[in-house]
Design a protein around this motif. Structure first.
Motif, PDB file in Angstrom:
ATOM      1  N   THR A   3       0.839  -1.206   0.000  1.00 29.31           N
ATOM      2  CA  THR A   3       0.000   0.000   0.000  1.00 29.31           C
ATOM      3  C   THR A   3       0.869   1.248   0.000  1.00 29.31           C
ATOM      4  O   THR A   3       0.601   2.212  -0.728  1.00 29.31           O
ATOM      5  CB  THR A   3      -0.932   0.001   1.231  1.00 29.31           C
ATOM      6  N   ALA A   6       2.223   1.789  -3.445  1.00 28.39           N
ATOM      7  CA  ALA A   6       1.161   2.240  -4.354  1.00 28.39           C
ATOM      8  C   ALA A   6       0.864   3.722  -4.136  1.00 28.39           C
ATOM      9  O   ALA A   6       0.673   4.479  -5.100  1.00 28.39           O
ATOM     10  CB  ALA A   6      -0.102   1.397  -4.157  1.00 28.39           C
ATOM     11  N   ALA A  10       1.570   6.678  -6.953  1.00 33.41           N
ATOM     12  CA  ALA A  10       0.464   7.544  -7.359  1.00 33.41           C
ATOM     13  C   ALA A  10       0.811   9.003  -7.085  1.00 33.41           C
ATOM     14  O   ALA A  10       0.542   9.888  -7.909  1.00 33.41           O
ATOM     15  CB  ALA A  10      -0.809   7.138  -6.619  1.00 33.41           C
ATOM     16  N   GLN A  27      -6.887  14.519  -3.393  1.00 32.35           N
ATOM     17  CA  GLN A  27      -6.576  14.008  -4.727  1.00 32.35           C
ATOM     18  C   GLN A  27      -5.549  12.877  -4.663  1.00 32.35           C
ATOM     19  O   GLN A  27      -5.651  11.889  -5.393  1.00 32.35           O
ATOM     20  CB  GLN A  27      -6.058  15.144  -5.614  1.00 32.35           C
ATOM     21  N   SER A  29      -5.100  10.726  -2.224  1.00 27.41           N
ATOM     22  CA  SER A  29      -5.744   9.499  -1.741  1.00 27.41           C
ATOM     23  C   SER A  29      -6.621   8.883  -2.829  1.00 27.41           C
ATOM     24  O   SER A  29      -6.650   7.657  -2.995  1.00 27.41           O
ATOM     25  CB  SER A  29      -6.536   9.759  -0.458  1.00 27.41           C
ATOM     26  N   GLN A  30      -7.321   9.719  -3.596  1.00 28.60           N
ATOM     27  CA  GLN A  30      -8.156   9.205  -4.689  1.00 28.60           C
ATOM     28  C   GLN A  30      -7.294   8.526  -5.758  1.00 28.60           C
ATOM     29  O   GLN A  30      -7.632   7.439  -6.240  1.00 28.60           O
ATOM     30  CB  GLN A  30      -8.975  10.331  -5.311  1.00 28.60           C
ATOM     31  N   GLU A  31      -6.205   9.167  -6.135  1.00 27.87           N
ATOM     32  CA  GLU A  31      -5.311   8.608  -7.159  1.00 27.87           C
ATOM     33  C   GLU A  31      -4.738   7.269  -6.715  1.00 27.87           C
ATOM     34  O   GLU A  31      -4.566   6.358  -7.519  1.00 27.87           O
ATOM     35  CB  GLU A  31      -4.180   9.598  -7.453  1.00 27.87           C
ATOM     36  N   ALA A  32      -4.431   7.143  -5.426  1.00 27.12           N
ATOM     37  CA  ALA A  32      -3.857   5.903  -4.895  1.00 27.12           C
ATOM     38  C   ALA A  32      -4.919   4.857  -4.586  1.00 27.12           C
ATOM     39  O   ALA A  32      -4.592   3.700  -4.339  1.00 27.12           O
ATOM     40  CB  ALA A  32      -3.050   6.213  -3.630  1.00 27.12           C
ATOM     41  N   GLY A  33      -6.200   5.270  -4.596  1.00 27.12           N
ATOM     42  CA  GLY A  33      -7.284   4.333  -4.295  1.00 27.12           C
ATOM     43  C   GLY A  33      -7.361   3.960  -2.832  1.00 27.12           C
ATOM     44  O   GLY A  33      -7.732   2.835  -2.484  1.00 27.12           O
ATOM     45  N   VAL A  34      -7.015   4.914  -1.962  1.00 31.61           N
ATOM     46  CA  VAL A  34      -7.083   4.684  -0.518  1.00 31.61           C
ATOM     47  C   VAL A  34      -7.805   5.853   0.139  1.00 31.61           C
ATOM     48  O   VAL A  34      -7.968   6.912  -0.465  1.00 31.61           O
ATOM     49  CB  VAL A  34      -5.673   4.529   0.108  1.00 31.61           C
ATOM     50  N   THR A  35      -8.205   5.672   1.372  1.00 31.70           N
ATOM     51  CA  THR A  35      -8.805   6.774   2.121  1.00 31.70           C
ATOM     52  C   THR A  35      -7.698   7.694   2.639  1.00 31.70           C
ATOM     53  O   THR A  35      -6.528   7.298   2.705  1.00 31.70           O
ATOM     54  CB  THR A  35      -9.612   6.247   3.319  1.00 31.70           C
TER      55      THR A  35
END
Length: 194
Positions: A3, A6, A10, A27, A29-35
């Motif tokens: 994680t 990743a 990102a 942005q 966190s969204q790009e990395a797909g995490v909260t």
């Protein structure tokens, strides 16, 4: 990929494309797909993430430079470095040098991103000194500084003007001046500073 890795990858993509200060944590966190909570669990601050992204960029960039340049004949490696730069500045996702960009955004010499940029350029110069020594330059240290300046000039000029073929050719032609510094006799070749 972990994680943490990743998130770092990102973040590097976003920082490189749009800048460090212009990129927010939401942005990222969204790009990395995490909260955001997960992001902060792995990186206590955005500054720590900037540092991790720059360290990743350094490692990847130096590996890419070495792979390209070390693949050519020893005597042609200084030219190979400029060929690498010329190819890189023409890539569709070229947004300049991440380290030049970082040092512009973090202008104080004491800020960690600026220090990381300095360390990156020092490591690059050391590598260029190594290839200049191998190629037989009489003063590899000076030749490496000159080669670095040509490469940095190409990077910035192409970031500002686009990958202009005339600029690229002008940069490559400057290598002729450096070639005059080669020792005729391999026994006269200077060795890189330790």
């Amino acid at each position: 990929m972990s994680t943490s890795d990743a998130i770092t990858r990102a973040a590097l993509r976003l920082f490189y494309r749009q800048g460090f200060h212009a990129t927010g944590v939401e942005q990222l966190s969204q790009e990395a797909g995490v909260t955001k909570k997960t992001l902060y669990r792995h990186f206590s601050s955005k500054d720590h993430l900037v540092e991790a992204a720059l360290e990743l960029r350094h490692n990847e960039f130096m590996a890419k430079v070495r792979a390209a340049v070390d693949a050519v004949a020893v005597s042609q490696r200084p030219a190979g470095y400029l060929d690498f730069i010329a190819s890189w500045v023409q890539e569709a996702d070229f947004y300049g040098c991440a380290f030049i960009n970082a040092s512009a955004e973090y202008a104080s010499l004491s800020e960690q991103p600026h220090r990381l940029a300095h360390q990156h350029k020092q490591a690059l110069q050391a590598y260029l000194e190594e290839i200049c020594a191998q190629a037989g330059y009489m003063n590899p240290r000076v030749a490496a500084m000159q080669l670095l300046l040509i490469g940095e000039g190409l990077i910035v000029s192409c970031q500002v003007n686009g990958a202009c073929p005339e600029l690229i050719m002008a940069g490559k032609e400057m290598l002729v001046l450096l070639s005059a510094q080669r020792a005729a006799d391999p026994a006269q070749r200077a060795h890189p500073a330790s």
